[in-house]
Enzyme design. Structure first.
Site, mmCIF file in Angstrom:
data_model
loop_
_atom_site.group_PDB
_atom_site.id
_atom_site.type_symbol
_atom_site.label_atom_id
_atom_site.label_comp_id
_atom_site.label_asym_id
_atom_site.label_seq_id
_atom_site.Cartn_x
_atom_site.Cartn_y
_atom_site.Cartn_z
ATOM 1 N N SER A 1 0.837 -1.191 0.000
ATOM 2 C CA SER A 1 0.000 0.000 0.000
ATOM 3 C C SER A 1 0.867 1.235 0.000
ATOM 4 O O SER A 1 1.994 1.225 0.508
ATOM 5 C CB SER A 1 -0.873 0.015 1.251
ATOM 6 O OG SER A 1 -0.031 0.243 2.366
ATOM 7 N N LYS A 2 0.310 2.296 -0.553
ATOM 8 C CA LYS A 2 1.110 3.517 -0.690
ATOM 9 C C LYS A 2 1.372 4.164 0.674
ATOM 10 O O LYS A 2 2.189 5.047 0.798
ATOM 11 C CB LYS A 2 0.461 4.494 -1.657
ATOM 12 C CG LYS A 2 -0.860 5.051 -1.224
ATOM 13 C CD LYS A 2 -1.385 6.010 -2.282
ATOM 14 C CE LYS A 2 -2.767 6.506 -1.902
ATOM 15 N NZ LYS A 2 -3.443 7.211 -2.955
ATOM 16 N N ARG A 3 0.667 3.696 1.684
ATOM 17 C CA ARG A 3 0.946 4.213 3.043
ATOM 18 C C ARG A 3 2.301 3.733 3.527
ATOM 19 O O ARG A 3 2.897 4.337 4.385
ATOM 20 C CB ARG A 3 -0.136 3.760 4.031
ATOM 21 C CG ARG A 3 -1.281 4.733 4.108
ATOM 22 C CD ARG A 3 -2.027 4.591 5.421
ATOM 23 N NE ARG A 3 -2.587 5.888 5.783
ATOM 24 C CZ ARG A 3 -3.117 6.176 6.951
ATOM 25 N NH1 ARG A 3 -3.153 5.277 7.892
ATOM 26 N NH2 ARG A 3 -3.601 7.365 7.190
ATOM 27 N N ARG B 1 7.759 10.655 4.581
ATOM 28 C CA ARG B 1 7.819 9.456 5.427
ATOM 29 C C ARG B 1 9.248 9.276 5.969
ATOM 30 O O ARG B 1 9.466 8.971 7.127
ATOM 31 C CB ARG B 1 7.438 8.252 4.564
ATOM 32 C CG ARG B 1 6.685 7.189 5.306
ATOM 33 C CD ARG B 1 6.293 6.050 4.369
ATOM 34 N NE ARG B 1 5.206 6.385 3.486
ATOM 35 C CZ ARG B 1 5.210 6.193 2.168
ATOM 36 N NH1 ARG B 1 6.268 5.687 1.565
ATOM 37 N NH2 ARG B 1 4.169 6.505 1.451
#
Ligand code: GLU
Length: 499
Positions: free
Chosen positions: A253-255, A469
Site C-alpha cells: 500500500s502507498k501508506r 515518510r
C-alpha cells in the site's frame, strides 16, 4: 484447431500506475506470448467520477516504459475495439435487460438508505443481511414504477444458499457459499454498468480465453461465473495471482511503500530491472536465476511455477537488482545514454528553468540548486530540522498530517497541494512560514529552496510522500501509543477541515 490464447490487463484509470497493475500485466503478457497468443489492454473507466484521462495516460506510459507492449488497446486499436469501456457503454444496458427478460435479473427501486435499513433489520433478526432476490417486485408494480420514471438499478439474481465452485488455474477448486454473495448491481441508476457486468461482457466480446488477475477478485468470481451461465457463454479460465505485499506482509500500500511505477522511473531504476523484479514475485526461472530479461522470462514461462505464498515487494532488493543490471548490462556508452534519457534532458529540465534562471550567476550554480529534484531520499539528520520554531511533537505532526492528507489527494496539482497544506496549518493554528519550514527541509533538504509547492508538484505524489515518510523516520516517528493518538487527532482535523 485449438483456440488462440487471448489475455488482457484491464486497469481502471483512477490513480497512479500501480506496480500491482504492471505485475499482473507482465504475467498476462508472458502467458499470451508463451502460447503465441494476443495480449489486450482494456481501460475500465465505467466509474466516471473517479476515472481521469491523465491517469489513463500515465498507466499506458508506465506499461510501455516497462516494455509490456500490448497487441490491442485504446491507442493501437484492434479487431474487438473500442478498448475503452466508456466508449462501449450503449451496449451494456441491452445485456442487463436481456437478463431481466430471461428472469435472471430484476429491477430494484430501493434507495441506498432503504437498503441499509433492510440490512439492519435482517441483522437484528439474526438473518443473513445480504441483498437477495426477495426484493424483486411483482411485474405490475415494476411497470408502474418504470412508467412513473422512478430511478432503478438492475440486479442479478443469485442463489440463496448452496456452494459455488470455482475452478482456478493456480488454486484448483475454490468453494464460496452463495449465502455470502449479494444480488450484485449490474446496471447503475445512471445507466452505466458496474465492473462486473462490463468486465464479463467485454471479456466475452473480446474473446478473452484466460483471465489472470489479482487475488482480490476471487470473491467476484461466483458472480462472473453465474453471468457466463446466464448468457450461455463459454467462460475464460480464471487464474488469481497472489497479492504483492509490504515487507511486513501487509497488502502493498502507498501508506508504507511507493507503489507507483512512475516513482521507480523517476528514482532512476532501469525498466529491465523492475520487470525482472516483478517477474520474481511468486515466480522463478527453472534454474532459479535471480537476474533475467523479459525475453528469457517469456521463453521459460510456465504458470505452474507460480507459488501462492504472498510475494514481498521489497524496495531494497529491487535496488540491489537494479545495481546488478547497471553494472552488468550497460556499457559505459549505454550508461551515459541512459542517464541522459533518464533526467538530464530537455523534458525534465525545462520545468525547472523558471525557478532557477533568476537565482544563478553561473551555470555551475545550477547543480546545488536543483540536485534534490534528481535525488531519491535526501541525507537528512535530526540536525537538518534544528532551524524549526516548532516543538518536536508539533513538528512531527506537521509532517504526519501533511503526509496523510496528501495520501488522499487524487489530483496532484500545485493548487491542491497548497490547499491541503494551508487547511492543516489553519486547523493547527501555525503560521504558514513556520509550518512550511520542515516541509521544505523534508522535500528539498534545506529551508531555503525555491517554491516547495512547485517542487512537490513536479516530484509527484510518490516521491513527495516517500520523502515526508523518510523525514518522519529520521525524527524518530511515533511510538505505538502516540500513533493511536495522532491518528485520532488527524481524524478530528479532517472533520474540521471538511466543515
Ligand atoms: N478493472 C479491474 C481492475 O482495476 C479489473 C479486474 C479484472 O482483471 O477483472 O483491476
Amino acid at each position: 484447431m485449438s483456440q488462440t490464447v487471448r489475455t488482457r490487463i484491464a486497469p481502471s484509470p483512477t490513480g497512479d500506475p500501480h506496480v500491482g497493475t504492471a505485475y499482473i500485466a507482465l504475467f498476462n503478457m508472458c502467458f499470451a506470448r508463451q502460447h503465441q497468443g494476443k495480449f489486450v489492454l482494456r481501460i475500465e473507466d465505467t466509474d466516471q467520477a473517479r476515472s481521469t484521462p491523465e491517469s489513463e495516460k500515465q498507466i499506458l506510459d508506465a506499461l510501455r516504459w516497462l516494455g509490456l507492449d500490448w497487441d490491442e488497446g485504446p491507442d493501437v486499436g484492434g479487431e474487438y475495439g473500442p478498448y475503452r469501456q466508456s466508449e462501449r457503454k450503449s451496449d451494456y444496458k441491452a445485456y442487463a435487460e436481456r437478463l431481466v427478460e430471461q428472469g435472471d435479473a430484476y429491477y430494484c427501486f430501493r434507495t441506498p438508505e432503504e437498503l441499509d435499513l433492510i440490512r439492519e433489520e435482517r441483522k437484528a433478526a439474526g438473518l443473513n443481511p445480504g441483498i437477495k432476490g426477495d426484493l424483486e417486485l411483482a411485474a405490475s408494480e415494476v411497470s408502474n414504477k418504470l412508467a412513473a420514471g422512478v430511478p432503478y438499478v438492475i440486479r442479478m439474481k443469485v442463489p440463496d444458499d448452496g456452494v459455488c465452485v470455482i475452478d482456478d488455474l493456480l488454486r484448483g477448486r475454490i468453494e464460496i457459499d452463495w449465502s455470502q454473495v449479494d444480488c450484485q448491481i449490474l446496471l447503475k441508476s445512471d445507466g452505466m454498468p458496474t465492473y462486473h457486468l462490463a468486465n464479463v461482457v467485454d471479456d466475452h466480446l473480446m474473446k478473452i480465453t484466460h483471465v489472470i488477475r489479482g487475488e482480490e477478485w476471487i470473491n467476484s468470481a461466483p458472480k462472473h461465473q453465474l453471468l457466463y451461465q446466464y448468457f450461455d457463454w463459454d467462460m475464460p479460465q480464471l487464474c488469481h495471482m497472489p497479492l504483492l505485499r509490504n515487507p511486513d506482509k501487509s497488502k502493498l500500500s502507498k501508506r508504507k511503500n511507493p507503489t507507483s511505477v512512475t516513482y521507480y522511473e523517476r528514482m532512476g531504476f532501469m525498466p529491465e530491472a523492475v520487470v525482472n523484479y516483478l517477474g520474481r514475485m511468486g515466480w522463478s526461472m527453472p534454474d532459479e536465476s535471480e537476474k533475467f530479461s523479459l525475453d528469457s522470462m517469456i521463453k521459460n514461462f510456465d504458470l505452474s511455477r507460480v507459488s501462492l505464498g504472498g510475494p514481498i515487494f521489497d524496495v531494497e532488493k529491487l535496488s540491489w537488482l537494479n545495481g546488478l543490471w547497471i553494472r552488468e548490462d550497460l556499457s559505459d556508452e549505454q550508461f551515459v545514454q541512459r542517464v541522459q534519457e533518464w533526467s538530464f534532458n530537455h523534458e525534465s529540465f525545462s520545468p525547472l528553468v523558471e525557478h532557477v534562471k533568476g537565482r544563478v550567476e553561473t551555470f555551475s550554480d545550477i547543480a546545488p540548486l536543483t540536485s534534490f529534484m534528481f535525488a531519491g531520499m535526501l541525507p537528512l539528520t535530526e540536525e537538518s530540522f534544528a532551524g524549526s520554531k516548532l516543538d518536536s511533537d508539533i513538528l512531527k505532526r506537521v509532517l504526519q498530517f501533511t503526509l496523510w492528507r496528501l495520501e488522499a489527494q487524487r489530483h496532484w496539482t500545485k493548487e491542491n497541494i497548497f490547499a491541503d497544506v494551508k487547511a492543516i496549518s489553519k486547523v493547527m493554528d501555525i503560521k504558514m512560514g513556520d509550518f512550511m519550514q520542515p516541509i521544505f527541509v523534508s522535500i528539498a533538504g534545506t529551508p531555503n529552496s525555491w517554491s516547495v509547492m512547485d517542487s512537490m508538484a513536479l516530484l509527484g505524489p510518490d516521491m513527495t510522500r516517500a520523502r515526508l515518510r523518510f523525514a518522519l523516520n529520521v525524527l524518530g516517528g511515533f511510538s505505538k501509543k502516540e500513533a493511536k493518538r495522532v491518528d485520532k487527532e488527524f481524524n478530528a482535523m479532517q472533520a474540521k477541515i471538511a466543515d
